[in-house]
Structure formats: C-alpha cells, structure tokens
Design a protein around this motif. Structure first.
Motif, short mmCIF file in Angstrom:
data_model
loop_
_atom_site.label_atom_id
_atom_site.label_comp_id
_atom_site.label_asym_id
_atom_site.label_seq_id
_atom_site.Cartn_x
_atom_site.Cartn_y
_atom_site.Cartn_z
N LEU A 1 7.82 -8.43 -7.47
CA LEU A 1 7.50 -7.03 -7.45
C LEU A 1 6.27 -6.62 -6.70
N ALA A 2 6.75 -5.43 -6.13
CA ALA A 2 5.49 -4.95 -5.50
C ALA A 2 5.91 -3.31 -5.39
N MET A 3 4.78 -2.46 -5.35
CA MET A 3 4.95 -0.75 -5.46
C MET A 3 4.51 -0.41 -4.10
N SER A 4 4.97 0.69 -3.79
CA SER A 4 4.33 1.41 -2.51
C SER A 4 3.31 1.67 -2.35
N PRO A 5 2.49 2.02 -1.48
CA PRO A 5 1.17 2.83 -1.44
C PRO A 5 1.15 3.82 -2.12
N SER A 6 2.22 4.91 -2.09
CA SER A 6 2.20 6.13 -2.59
C SER A 6 2.54 6.13 -4.23
#
Length: 367
Positions: A320-325
C-alpha cells in the motif's frame, strides 16, 4: 386577532399557510444539502506487476514526493511516473540468488533505498540512475527501510535494526537489538523524533530518536506487526495492525504510552496508511475468518466507522502506498497487479487545518 407579519420568520404566517410542513422544517429542507461522498469501487488504473512477491514480510511498493512509484519485482526495481505514465527500470541485481525485499524513498524523492535478500542495502540517485553506495552489515534479508533525513534505518530477518548516516563512509550510527524475530515494519513519525518498529515476534516498539533502548514495548498483538502508521493529524497517535492470528488494528498514545481503541477487522492486517487530507485510516487485508478477504478498507477516526470497502485483488493485499497529494492510493498483491484507487476525500475543514499546524514538515535533528 392574527399576529402581524413582522412577528414571524416565515414570509407567510402559519395561519395562512397551506403547506403541512412547518416553517422551521421548510428552512432545513431548502438549505443546500452537503454532497454525499462517493468512492468508486473500481480502480481507475491497473498495472501488471509480474513477480510481485506474495510475502507478508516485504515492503516492495513506495510512492515518492516527486510523484514516482517505486516497485520491486524479483531482481529489479521499476519506476512509474504518475505525471507521464512512463515506466523505467532503475536497476537489476546481479547473480541468480538475490532479489529485492524492500524499498523506501527519501523525503525529497531523489534517492531510493533498496534492501536485498542477501542483506545488502543500496542507495540510488534516481535522476542520474546511478548507484551511490552499497552498505553491508545485515546477515539476512532487509525488508523494512525508513528514512529520517540523512539517516537510513533498516530492519532485517536477522532481528537487527541499524541506523546509518549515509553521508559518511563509516555509516554505522546505532544498532538496536530488542526484537527477537524478523523486523518487518519501520516508520518514523512526522516530526522524525520517534521510530516505531514491528516484528514477527508480535511486538510493537517505540524508540526515542536513535536511543538503543525502547521507550515503549507494546505486547498486545498476537501475530506479526508489519502494518504501522503515524497520524499526520494528531501528534503522538500511532496505529498498528496484526497478522493472521490477530487481525486487529490498535491505536496508541505514544506521548503517554496508553493504549487507545481497537478494531477487530476479521482478517489479516497487511498495511496501514493515514489519509493525508482527512482524519481517516486505510487498511489492506489478506487471510480472513469471514467471507470478505483481500479487501481495502477505509475507516473514520476516532469513530472507527467504516467509510468504504474496496475489493478486486484475488490475493492478499500486501502493499500500500499513497500519492503525495493524498487523493489516491495504490495497492499491490501476489496476483501480480497494482491497482490505483481514488479516495474522493472531501475538502479539509478548519479543524483539519488547525491540527495540521501541530505537525512540522521540517527535518528534525535526531536526539
């Protein structure tokens, strides 16, 4: 005698109104309704990820502040640009036995740290596509990596955590020996003052800076603790998730060492991430005791109510990873796919903005 028109808030007094709805109710109904949040149950993009390992203890997907996704596939690391959709191969490990077991972007997004099956740690300059250095020390695979400015923290199956200063030839800073089995989770808090580590020994530890003695030892989980996430909204709030024999998400106040709330999810907790734009936490899951499995769940905090459940992966959602925005997330699984999801997070309110001021974005000197 009827009351004068000036004595009522309604343009037509109730004595003359033909509507069965009271004026107070009319005002409520006429006010603009808050739009209902809709989260798509279908990913907006799916990428093939051949050789994406189905291994609970690895960390093979990370999204940089430069909007570049790094993915470890077998012996190679690939980069996908969210701005251009271009895919490039950053590196390929030599030999036949080695493989990528972990990776993590430095805060600025220009450098990528890579852990390998053989215990090596590499630092890459992504813009130049150049290997800057290779560091030894671990005697087994390195699955957990976390940057704190110029200090890279690495955790291994050899049960050791190293702090390394990547600026100097003699990079070793400290050795932490508190875990009794593989270290599979590492996270620095937003102010870079505290480190949380999770292991296959079912322990969650919190460290003050680079101290060699844990500040807190949390023993409540009954399975491996890989999923760790610090809240960007509330100082000292830490979440952790347990594996198949546990299935719980626990919340901790690390300023006092006091356990807070707990969610029994009914399935293996593989990863956690706080929504950057709203007080919500995302969890990904694997093996389940119920009918729903391999799901992504969005929880509201502190009510712990479910906002959404997303499905589509056919194997446990280990990455799982989240976008910088903060507007979207990417999930990866042993089904060899990467799926991108739009969170459709509502606009942040004044409370969120006030809470944000307590979280400093600058690099804090290690204590």
């Amino acid at each position: 005698m009827y009351p004068s028109r000036e004595q009522t808030d309604s343009p037509v007094h109730t004595a003359y109104s033909t509507s069965p709805v009271k004026p107070e109710s009319q005002r409520i109904l006429m006010n603009a309704r808050k739009p209902v949040r809709s989260i798509s149950k279908v990913p907006y993009k799916v990428l093939d990820a051949p050789e994406l390992a189905d291994d609970f203890y690895l960390n093979l997907v990370d999204w940089s502040n430069q909007d570049v996704l790094g993915v470890g596939l077998g012996k190679c690391v690939y980069l996908w640009s969210a701005k251009t959709s271009n895919v490039t191969k950053l590196c390929e490990l030599p030999g036949t036995q080695d493989s990528i077991t972990g990776l993590n972007w430095a805060e600025r997004g220009n450098h990528l740290a890579i852990g390998t099956q053989s215990g090596l740690v590499q630092i890459w300059d992504v813009e130049k596509e150049k290997l800057l250095r290779t560091m030894m020390g671990h005697s087994a695979r390195v699955g957990a990596l976390a940057w704190n400015n110029f200090v890279l923290t690495t955790g291994s199956r050899d049960r050791i955590i190293y702090h390394r200063d990547v600026r100097v030839p003699e990079h070793h800073v400290k050795t932490l020996l508190a875990h009794r089995q593989e270290v599979c989770g590492l996270r620095w808090n937003p102010t870079r003052e505290y480190l949380a580590s999770g292991g296959n020994d079912n322990k969650l530890l919190v460290w003050d800076g680079v101290s060699e003695t844990p500040l807190y030892r949390f023993n409540e989980h009954t399975a491996a603790v890989k999923a760790i996430a610090w809240s960007p909204h509330q100082q000292g709030l830490l979440a952790s998730g347990g594996g198949t024999a546990d299935m719980k998400i626990r919340f901790w106040n690390t300023q006092t060492g006091v356990p807070l709330s707990v969610i029994d999810t009914g399935s293996q907790v593989c990863n956690l991430a706080w929504n950057k734009a709203s007080n919500e936490i995302i969890s990904t899951h694997g093996y389940s005791s119920g009918q729903v499995h391999n799901q992504i769940q969005l929880w509201r905090y502190p009510s712990l109510s479910q906002v959404a459940t997303l499905t589509g992966h056919t194997m446990r959602v280990l990455y799982l990873a989240m976008s910088p925005s903060g507007k979207s997330i990417v999930t990866g699984a042993g089904d060899e796919t990467l799926r991108f999801w739009d969170l459709n997070t509502p606009a942040r309110d004044a409370l969120d903005k006030r809470e944000d001021r307590s979280v400093q974005s600058s690099f804090v000197q290690l204590r």
